[in-house]
Design a protein around this motif. Structure first.
Motif, mmCIF file in Angstrom:
data_model
loop_
_atom_site.group_PDB
_atom_site.id
_atom_site.type_symbol
_atom_site.label_atom_id
_atom_site.label_comp_id
_atom_site.label_asym_id
_atom_site.label_seq_id
_atom_site.Cartn_x
_atom_site.Cartn_y
_atom_site.Cartn_z
ATOM 1 N N GLU A 149 -41.332 31.592 -15.286
ATOM 2 C CA GLU A 149 -41.254 30.094 -15.882
ATOM 3 C C GLU A 149 -40.467 29.113 -14.714
ATOM 4 O O GLU A 149 -40.791 28.034 -14.583
ATOM 5 N N VAL A 150 -39.392 29.650 -14.346
ATOM 6 C CA VAL A 150 -38.770 29.040 -13.291
ATOM 7 C C VAL A 150 -39.295 28.487 -11.972
ATOM 8 O O VAL A 150 -39.486 27.432 -11.369
ATOM 9 N N ALA A 151 -40.197 29.602 -11.313
ATOM 10 C CA ALA A 151 -41.059 29.534 -10.297
ATOM 11 C C ALA A 151 -41.926 28.393 -10.292
ATOM 12 O O ALA A 151 -42.507 27.700 -9.534
ATOM 13 N N SER A 152 -42.388 28.252 -11.635
ATOM 14 C CA SER A 152 -43.582 27.332 -11.923
ATOM 15 C C SER A 152 -43.087 25.949 -11.939
ATOM 16 O O SER A 152 -43.879 24.957 -11.983
ATOM 17 N N LYS A 153 -41.800 25.375 -12.068
ATOM 18 C CA LYS A 153 -41.194 24.148 -11.834
ATOM 19 C C LYS A 153 -40.918 23.747 -10.698
ATOM 20 O O LYS A 153 -40.110 24.169 -9.920
ATOM 21 N N THR A 154 -41.751 22.751 -9.936
ATOM 22 C CA THR A 154 -41.636 22.315 -8.734
ATOM 23 C C THR A 154 -41.298 21.006 -8.423
ATOM 24 O O THR A 154 -41.199 20.589 -7.338
ATOM 25 N N VAL A 155 -41.411 20.096 -9.512
ATOM 26 C CA VAL A 155 -40.935 18.816 -9.459
ATOM 27 C C VAL A 155 -39.569 18.651 -9.394
ATOM 28 O O VAL A 155 -38.689 19.166 -10.165
ATOM 29 N N GLU A 156 -38.920 17.831 -8.636
ATOM 30 C CA GLU A 156 -37.639 17.368 -8.333
ATOM 31 C C GLU A 156 -37.676 15.552 -8.381
ATOM 32 O O GLU A 156 -38.191 14.951 -7.541
ATOM 33 N N LYS A 157 -36.868 15.137 -9.340
ATOM 34 C CA LYS A 157 -36.837 13.918 -9.652
ATOM 35 C C LYS A 157 -35.290 13.643 -10.414
ATOM 36 O O LYS A 157 -34.915 14.366 -10.998
ATOM 37 N N GLY A 158 -35.174 12.291 -10.371
ATOM 38 C CA GLY A 158 -34.079 12.003 -11.338
ATOM 39 C C GLY A 158 -34.208 11.878 -12.836
ATOM 40 O O GLY A 158 -35.715 11.486 -13.250
#
Length: 209
Positions: A31-40
């Motif tokens: 689950e953690v590895a699937s999150k790739t977006v970095e944004k405010g």
């Protein structure tokens, strides 16, 4: 024999527990590895329960701990001496704190004064929302200002949308507008289950403020 049986049972229980936790870890890691977006992130703390501003100031402390600049704008609360402000201002090289309100609306009893105070507060907030060097903006009790239409909602939403891509914002206050909830990335509703005020316990330094 009984002792040996209990030992085997404990061994089996531990093995099952390890297997269960390993499976859970594998799921969490995926689950953690699937999150790739970095944004405010735009976060909203709302609801009738206690702790909305407190949680926002906790995020401010976290950001300061990572060396990020934080701007706090308080829209409604007046000149309260709060423990959070006293503590966080020890990071005065990274923190800007603006108490812009004149108190809760039932205290001023003057809509034009409340509107003027909130408009001044939004000018300060808008300036912070335009700065690349600010990592977190805390808009404390902005939801109250929006609830009473002290500020134009669409303008607030536009200014929030146009902020720097990596800047985080947290907005507090009851009765968040549906359009703000829709625009937010994270919405937490504080639910009131039990409150000590109903038992006659007054607001106390170090707990309420």
């Amino acid at each position: 024999m009984q002792g040996q049986g209990r030992g085997m049972s404990n061994t089996d229980d531990n093995a099952r527990h390890r297997e269960k936790m390993q499976k859970r870890k594998d799921v969490q890691d995926q689950e953690v590895a699937s999150k790739t977006v970095e944004k405010g992130v735009l976060a909203v703390h709302t609801g009738p329960g206690k702790g909305k501003s407190t949680a926002a100031f906790g995020l401010a402390l976290r950001a300061l701990g990572h060396g990020k600049r934080v701007v706090v704008v308080q829209f409604i609360k007046g000149a309260w001496v709060t423990g959070e402000r006293a503590a966080l201002e020890r990071f005065n090289d990274l923190l800007e704190w603006h108490t812009m309100g004149e108190g809760f609306t039932w205290e001023t009893q003057d809509r034009s004064r409340d509107v003027a105070a909130c408009e001044r507060a939004w000018e300060v907030a808008k300036a912070a929302l335009a700065r690349d060097d600010v990592g977190l903006v805390v808009l404390d009790e902005l939801n109250i200002a929006l609830r009473y239409d002290y500020l134009p909602l669409q303008q607030v939403l536009a200014d929030l949308k146009n902020r720097p891509a990596m800047q985080h914002v947290v907005i507090t206050g009851r009765n968040a507008k549906p359009a703000l909830i829709e625009a937010a990335d994270l919405v937490t509703e504080m639910t009131l289950v039990k409150h000590h005020f109903s038992a006659g316990v007054k607001a106390q330094a170090g707990f309420e403020f």
